[in-house]
Design a protein around this motif. Structure first.
Motif, PDB file in Angstrom:
ATOM      1  N   TYR A   1      25.035  26.205  -9.316  1.00 55.11           N
ATOM      2  CA  TYR A   1      26.066  27.301  -8.057  1.00 55.11           C
ATOM      3  C   TYR A   1      25.245  28.548  -7.832  1.00 55.11           C
ATOM      4  CZ  TYR A   1      29.285  24.057 -10.276  1.00 55.11           C
ATOM      5  OH  TYR A   1      29.645  23.122 -10.054  1.00 55.11           O
ATOM      6  N   ASN A   2      24.472  28.381  -6.928  1.00 58.55           N
ATOM      7  CA  ASN A   2      23.444  29.669  -6.207  1.00 58.55           C
ATOM      8  C   ASN A   2      24.203  30.314  -5.135  1.00 58.55           C
ATOM      9  OD1 ASN A   2      23.740  27.168  -4.308  1.00 58.55           O
ATOM     10  ND2 ASN A   2      22.193  28.789  -3.315  1.00 58.55           N
ATOM     11  N   ILE A   3      26.107  30.477  -5.197  1.00 54.68           N
ATOM     12  CA  ILE A   3      25.863  31.418  -4.113  1.00 54.68           C
ATOM     13  C   ILE A   3      27.295  33.066  -5.366  1.00 54.68           C
ATOM     14  CG2 ILE A   3      27.859  32.641  -2.582  1.00 54.68           C
ATOM     15  CD1 ILE A   3      25.625  30.000  -1.412  1.00 54.68           C
ATOM     16  N   PRO A   4      26.221  33.722  -5.134  1.00 56.80           N
ATOM     17  CA  PRO A   4      27.139  35.137  -6.191  1.00 56.80           C
ATOM     18  C   PRO A   4      28.409  35.550  -5.810  1.00 56.80           C
ATOM     19  CG  PRO A   4      25.011  35.405  -4.352  1.00 56.80           C
ATOM     20  CD  PRO A   4      25.234  34.726  -4.416  1.00 56.80           C
ATOM     21  N   ILE A   5      29.226  34.519  -6.367  1.00 55.67           N
ATOM     22  CA  ILE A   5      30.428  35.737  -5.942  1.00 55.67           C
ATOM     23  C   ILE A   5      31.013  35.207  -7.846  1.00 55.67           C
ATOM     24  CG2 ILE A   5      30.785  33.912  -3.530  1.00 55.67           C
ATOM     25  CD1 ILE A   5      32.521  32.130  -5.753  1.00 55.67           C
TER      26      ILE A   5
ATOM     27  N   PHE B   1      35.363  31.370 -10.359  1.00 60.19           N
ATOM     28  CA  PHE B   1      35.178  30.228  -8.996  1.00 60.19           C
ATOM     29  C   PHE B   1      34.096  30.099  -9.005  1.00 60.19           C
ATOM     30  CE2 PHE B   1      40.150  30.773  -7.370  1.00 60.19           C
ATOM     31  CZ  PHE B   1      39.951  29.129  -7.516  1.00 60.19           C
ATOM     32  N   GLN B   2      32.865  28.844  -8.588  1.00 60.60           N
ATOM     33  CA  GLN B   2      31.911  29.176  -8.936  1.00 60.60           C
ATOM     34  C   GLN B   2      31.297  28.639  -6.945  1.00 60.60           C
ATOM     35  OE1 GLN B   2      30.779  27.272 -12.812  1.00 60.60           O
ATOM     36  NE2 GLN B   2      29.246  29.103 -12.793  1.00 60.60           N
ATOM     37  N   LEU B   3      30.299  28.897  -7.025  1.00 64.37           N
ATOM     38  CA  LEU B   3      30.553  28.020  -5.148  1.00 64.37           C
ATOM     39  C   LEU B   3      28.386  28.167  -5.035  1.00 64.37           C
ATOM     40  CD1 LEU B   3      31.336  27.259  -2.455  1.00 64.37           C
ATOM     41  CD2 LEU B   3      30.417  29.319  -1.699  1.00 64.37           C
ATOM     42  N   GLY B   4      28.236  27.016  -4.656  1.00 65.36           N
ATOM     43  CA  GLY B   4      27.018  26.451  -4.607  1.00 65.36           C
ATOM     44  C   GLY B   4      26.455  25.778  -2.756  1.00 65.36           C
TER      45      GLY B   4
END
Length: 738
Positions: free
Chosen positions: A112-116, A416-419
């Motif tokens: 999950y490489n998008i740091p949100i 939430f996590q986002l990749g």
């Protein structure tokens, strides 16, 4: 120790009654201005050189920092050394370095490489109060001020001191005159929206420049007879420079700070001195301009020297003034030598105190250093369970009480996590995938987590997993997982796609493990899978299968980056014992046992701007069946780079690579935020379907040339790969393609 403190206090009291020439008291007022704050040091150096004493200090933002350091007893030269040798850009990132994360969290960071920072609970989406939490900035301030205690009054510093912040709720100016010096400095400099507010006495405090950027009235209220005010505020820009939202917001902020400064300047009299360095063209956020700002501060003070010399004192009086300052600072410096007699955990998060205490690892009775304290705070923060981690000292007759303060994430407890990943070889279709996860935390006393995952794009997956620490220190754990996936498997001949198979699986895992080290984990468990292989070509076929068995997973990882590491090692060893059962309409059922081993290693060392990385992998399957779906692949960036991604499949694999990366960005282009690597690789490997066919003489040799970087959304690379057998490939990727 006690007798020395009593002597210092006696000398301090006695020195205050020494006869001295009557003179007016001088209050120094330092405004906010970001990186331009080095100009304040330049002014201080001129004041010191001309024997002009300071009796009171009031500051805002960077002025609160420089003023606070001077009030502690540091000289202008000492503050200059500290400021110029501090990497202030680190204060603009609260990202935990990958190598400091736990083994489990490293894998999640990579996926999950998008740091949100986004949560959802109580029917509300939640976000942090600022883009930055302020963790790194507080660490920089703490290193500057040393391990000072909380003060019952800032009058007890070498020079009486006040910091100015703004109450976010009322917009009123808040005068900070006691407590934590670090908190006071940070509250005064917490730019709204950029840094989370600092909470002091129940108030949400932000940058004091909004309410009072040049606190002349504060210095006067401290009974200063004369004011020396240094204004480094930014001017308004013309309409040609107002081109986007950021420009407009910056202009509005400047309007507020300038308005407060204008009101304060009206309080100045003819006997006061206003110093305005020529710093209008300098940036407030580019700390490389600090040496220039310092010189401009000196020039501005020299320009007012005739008026300033009216406050000059004799050499004897100035020496006595410096002695009094030194005696006052010696009082708090002596406290630093006392041992820690108690460590208190002030924890408002749903995290077990024993985990925090063990991770902090500061022992009672120790004489700790600034470095030890910072390392302990960093370890606790690296648990990735808190929004902020701070520490404060309270001094007693017996010794020092150290309080570690942990603040729960305000956007939790569900996250939430986002990749994201994008791959393109300029030949076949682009492959774009998005990873989503929603994790519920704090479900059990030991911190149970329930993660629900969704992969969309070229490949698809839906999964649910429950992770349960089995002890308060989270050393032992259990894990249960269910998932469904649909994966495209492409088979190539001479680097040309000739067959695509879709594999659909329903899988389950149940395991027990131990986190034997912050960077390592071992897990033993059972697994099961029901799946099928099919394609939709003219020669359509479908193969159904089931398998069940046991697994053992071992891992260690202290790499600083998964794709472009500069230090550390990562090693994984996975072993599977399965019973496999395959059924096809044209083939009699075939079943039996298989034993699979997969081992991977990568490591890196850095020598100045040169990085040398090694990679190696090995896989084999010993099976009783005529076929197995548990194969390994090669192909893609630094994985036989001349081939397309996963172009080669087989049950047995051998691969090794040596990679060289030159940090072109930092060494030549002067980039500081992200590296830009110019790299090349030498690679060798192959896959085989049958064990008897394995022959190292069949190794394929490959190489690559690439440009790559680590960004805020993961690694990105553009390059060209080739092999000794004539295959070539251009590759472009971004995101979690490791």
């Amino acid at each position: 120790m006690a007798s020395r403190l009593l002597l210092l206090m006696y000398l301090l009291v006695f020195s205050s009654f020494l006869p001295a020439q009557e003179r007016p008291s001088i209050g120094l007022v330092l405004s906010g201005g970001g990186a331009k704050g080095a100009a304040h040091i330049g002014v201080l150096k001129i004041l010191e050189a001309n024997r002009i004493p300071i009796d009171y200090i009031a500051g805002t933002s960077i002025g609160a920092y420089v003023g606070g350091m001077y009030a502690l007893g540091y000289s202008a030269a000492e503050i200059e050394s500290i400021m110029m040798n501090t990497d202030w850009t680190k204060g603009y990132s609260d990202t935990i370095p990958r190598e400091e994360l736990s083994y489990r969290n490293k894998g999640l960071r990579d996926q999950y490489n998008i740091p949100i920072n986004m949560g959802y609970s109580d029917d509300t989406a939640k976000f942090p109060a600022g883009l930055l939490r302020g963790q790194s900035m507080s660490q920089l301030l703490r290193k500057s001020t040393n391990l000072v205690q909380e003060f019952s009054s800032f009058n007890n510093l070498s020079i009486p001191y006040r910091a100015v912040a703004t109450d976010l709720e009322t917009s009123d100016a808040v005068i900070l005159d006691s407590g934590s010096l670090v908190q006071a400095m940070q509250a005064s400099a917490s730019v709204p929206g950029a840094l989370a507010p600092t909470v002091i006495n129940g108030k949400l405090l932000v940058d004091g420049g909004i309410a009072n950027n040049l606190p002349i009235d504060v210095a006067k209220s401290m009974h200063a007879d004369i004011i020396i005010a240094v204004d480094i505020g930014s001017p308004l820009v013309d309409k040609k420079q107002l081109n986007n939202t950021i420009d407009v917001l910056s202009q509005l902020s400047t309007m507020l700070t300038n308005a407060s400064s204008m009101r304060q300047k009206q309080l100045l009299t003819q006997k006061d001195v206003l110093i305005r360095p020529e710093i209008d063209d300098l940036s407030t956020t580019d700390f490389s301009i600090m040496p220039t700002a310092l010189l401009l501060g000196q020039e501005a003070a020299l320009g007012q020297l005739e008026q300033l010399l009216a406050f000059q004192v004799s050499e004897d009086d100035y020496a006595a003034y410096l002695d009094r300052k030194r005696l006052r600072s010696e009082l708090w410096r002596q406290e630093l030598l006392k041992p820690v007699i108690r460590v208190v955990i002030d924890n408002d998060a749903y995290v077990n105190d024993s985990l925090i205490r063990e991770t902090f690892n500061i022992k009672v009775g120790e004489d700790i250093t600034t470095e030890q304290l910072e390392e302990g705070i960093e370890r606790v923060y690296a648990l990735d369970l808190f929004e902020r981690v701070d520490a404060e000292f309270t001094d007693t007759q017996e010794g020092r009480v150290l309080t570690l303060i942990t603040k729960d994430k305000s956007w939790g407890p569900n996250y939430f996590q986002l990749g994201f990943s994008w791959e393109d070889d300029f030949n076949n279709d682009s492959i774009i995938e998005v990873d989503l996860a929603y994790t519920l935390t704090n479900l059990t006393a030991n911190g149970g987590q329930w993660r629900n995952e969704l992969l969309l794009g070229y490949n698809k997956k839906i999964a649910t997993e429950f992770y349960q620490p089995l002890d308060p220190r989270e050393r032992y754990f259990s894990r249960a997982r269910l998932d469904f996936s649909s994966t495209h498997i492409q088979y190539y001949q001479d680097n040309i796609l000739y067959l695509e198979v879709i594999q659909k699986t329903y899988g389950s895992e149940l395991g027990l493990g131990v986190n034997y080290d912050n960077g390592g984990s071992i897990e033993l468990g059972a697994l099961g899978e029901i799946g099928s292989l099919s394609n939709n070509t003219l020669d359509a076929f479908e193969l159904d299968y089931t398998s069940y068995g046991a697994y053992l997973k071992f891992g260690f990882d202290d790499l600083d980056s998964i794709n472009f590491p500069t230090t550390g090692n990562r090693f994984t060893l996975d072993m599977y014992l399965r019973h496999e059962d395959y059924e096809q309409t044209t083939v009699v059922n075939n079943e039996g046992y298989s034993f699979q081993i997969e081992a991977d290693w990568r490591g890196a060392i850095r020598i100045r701007n040169h990085v040398f990385m090694g990679k190696a992998s090995f896989a084999t399957v010993n099976t009783d069946t005529f076929f197995t779906v548990n194969t390994s692949s090669l192909g893609g960036f630094l994985n036989l780079s001349g081939y397309h991604q996963d172009a080669l499949y087989g049950s047995h694999k051998v691969f090794g690579a040596l990679v060289y990366q030159y940090d072109l960005g930092r060494d030549v282009l002067g980039l500081t935020q992200y590296p830009l690597y110019l790299g090349t690789s030498l690679e060798a490997g192959n896959v085989w379907d049958q064990r008897d066919a394995v022959d190292l003489g069949d190794l394929i040799y490959s190489g690559s040339l690439f440009l790559g970087t680590n960004t805020g959304i993961g690694p990105t690379a553009l390059g060209f790969g080739f092999t000794n057998t004539g295959e070539q490939s251009v590759f472009l990727f971004m995101g979690n393609t490791w």
